[in-house]
Motif scaffolding. Structure first.
Motif, short mmCIF file in Angstrom:
data_model
loop_
_atom_site.label_atom_id
_atom_site.label_comp_id
_atom_site.label_asym_id
_atom_site.label_seq_id
_atom_site.Cartn_x
_atom_site.Cartn_y
_atom_site.Cartn_z
N PRO A 276 -13.14 1.03 -3.47
CA PRO A 276 -12.30 2.22 -3.58
C PRO A 276 -10.81 1.88 -3.50
O PRO A 276 -10.43 0.75 -3.17
CB PRO A 276 -12.72 3.08 -2.39
N ASP A 277 -9.99 2.87 -3.77
CA ASP A 277 -8.54 2.71 -3.72
C ASP A 277 -8.12 2.14 -2.37
O ASP A 277 -8.64 2.52 -1.32
CB ASP A 277 -7.84 4.05 -3.93
N GLY A 278 -7.16 1.23 -2.41
CA GLY A 278 -6.61 0.65 -1.20
C GLY A 278 -7.31 -0.60 -0.71
O GLY A 278 -6.82 -1.28 0.18
N PHE A 279 -8.48 -0.91 -1.27
CA PHE A 279 -9.22 -2.10 -0.87
C PHE A 279 -8.79 -3.31 -1.69
O PHE A 279 -8.46 -3.19 -2.87
CB PHE A 279 -10.73 -1.89 -1.05
N THR A 280 -8.80 -4.47 -1.05
CA THR A 280 -8.65 -5.75 -1.75
C THR A 280 -9.89 -6.57 -1.41
O THR A 280 -10.66 -6.20 -0.50
CB THR A 280 -7.37 -6.49 -1.31
N ASN A 281 -10.09 -7.64 -2.13
CA ASN A 281 -11.32 -8.42 -1.97
C ASN A 281 -11.06 -9.91 -1.97
O ASN A 281 -10.19 -10.40 -2.69
CB ASN A 281 -12.28 -8.12 -3.14
N MET B 40 -14.56 -7.31 1.66
CA MET B 40 -13.68 -6.23 1.25
C MET B 40 -12.72 -5.98 2.42
O MET B 40 -13.15 -5.85 3.56
CB MET B 40 -14.48 -4.98 0.92
N HIS B 41 -11.43 -5.93 2.10
CA HIS B 41 -10.40 -5.72 3.10
C HIS B 41 -9.92 -4.27 2.95
O HIS B 41 -9.32 -3.93 1.92
CB HIS B 41 -9.24 -6.70 2.91
N GLY B 42 -10.21 -3.45 3.95
CA GLY B 42 -9.89 -2.04 3.87
C GLY B 42 -8.43 -1.76 4.14
O GLY B 42 -7.74 -2.54 4.79
N PRO B 43 -7.96 -0.61 3.68
CA PRO B 43 -6.58 -0.22 3.95
C PRO B 43 -6.34 0.03 5.45
O PRO B 43 -5.19 0.04 5.88
CB PRO B 43 -6.40 1.06 3.13
N ASP B 44 -7.43 0.15 6.20
CA ASP B 44 -7.34 0.34 7.65
C ASP B 44 -7.23 -0.99 8.39
O ASP B 44 -7.18 -1.02 9.61
CB ASP B 44 -8.56 1.10 8.16
N GLY B 45 -7.19 -2.12 7.63
CA GLY B 45 -7.07 -3.44 8.24
C GLY B 45 -8.40 -4.07 8.62
O GLY B 45 -8.44 -5.21 9.05
N LYS B 46 -9.50 -3.34 8.44
CA LYS B 46 -10.83 -3.87 8.76
C LYS B 46 -11.38 -4.67 7.59
O LYS B 46 -11.09 -4.38 6.44
CB LYS B 46 -11.80 -2.74 9.11
#
Length: 149
Positions: free
Chosen positions: A38-43, A60-66
């Motif tokens: 989803p939007d905001g994720f990087t991999n 997957m690196h979430g926009p929440d830093g997790k």
């Protein structure tokens, strides 16, 4: 009635590109890392054995830093036509992307099927939003690839 319908998120998006151009963004680990999720994720892709039965692991690196580790197996690969994975870590599901050539591009059919209706219903609203964003990010990556060619 399709027996998977009550436990699946199904959607489609017309991408103004050929099936080969869409498939190129699916089969390349560097490109899939840019659009997956989803939007905001990087991999970060760790393993990408793009053959039937091959392993795909990524974080997957979430926009929440997790960080969200993922492991899947490629279960169906048909060049320029179909890509399917079995997600085996965390939520278990089968995800299938089918590419249908049209005069004005490629209709990408996306179906994510969970084991039970209950499992799907518990996360359906998140899955619907995430999958639509995934398709839109795929379309943007395809456009980026065409522009770079």
């Amino acid at each position: 009635m399709n027996p998977t319908a009550p436990r699946s998120d199904t959607r489609s998006l017309l991408v103004p590109a050929t099936p080969s151009e869409v498939y190129a963004a699916i089969r390349d680990p560097a490109r899939i890392a840019r659009w997956w999720g989803p939007d905001g994720f990087t991999n970060t892709v760790h393993v990408f054995e793009f053959v039937e039965g091959g392993l795909w692991t990524l974080t997957m690196h979430g926009p929440d830093g997790k960080d969200y580790p993922n492991e899947s197996r490629f279960v169906r690969i048909e060049p320029d036509r179909c890509f399917a994975i079995e997600h085996v870590q965390g939520h278990h599901f089968i995800l299938t992307l089918e590419l249908e050539a049209r005069d004005d591009g490629t209709l990408v059919h996306w179906q994510q099927t969970f084991d039970t209706v209950e499992h799907y219903q518990a996360i359906a609203s998140f899955v619907a939003t995430a999958n639509q964003q995934n398709l839109e990010r795929l379309a943007a990556e395809v456009k980026r690839g065409i522009a770079a060619a």
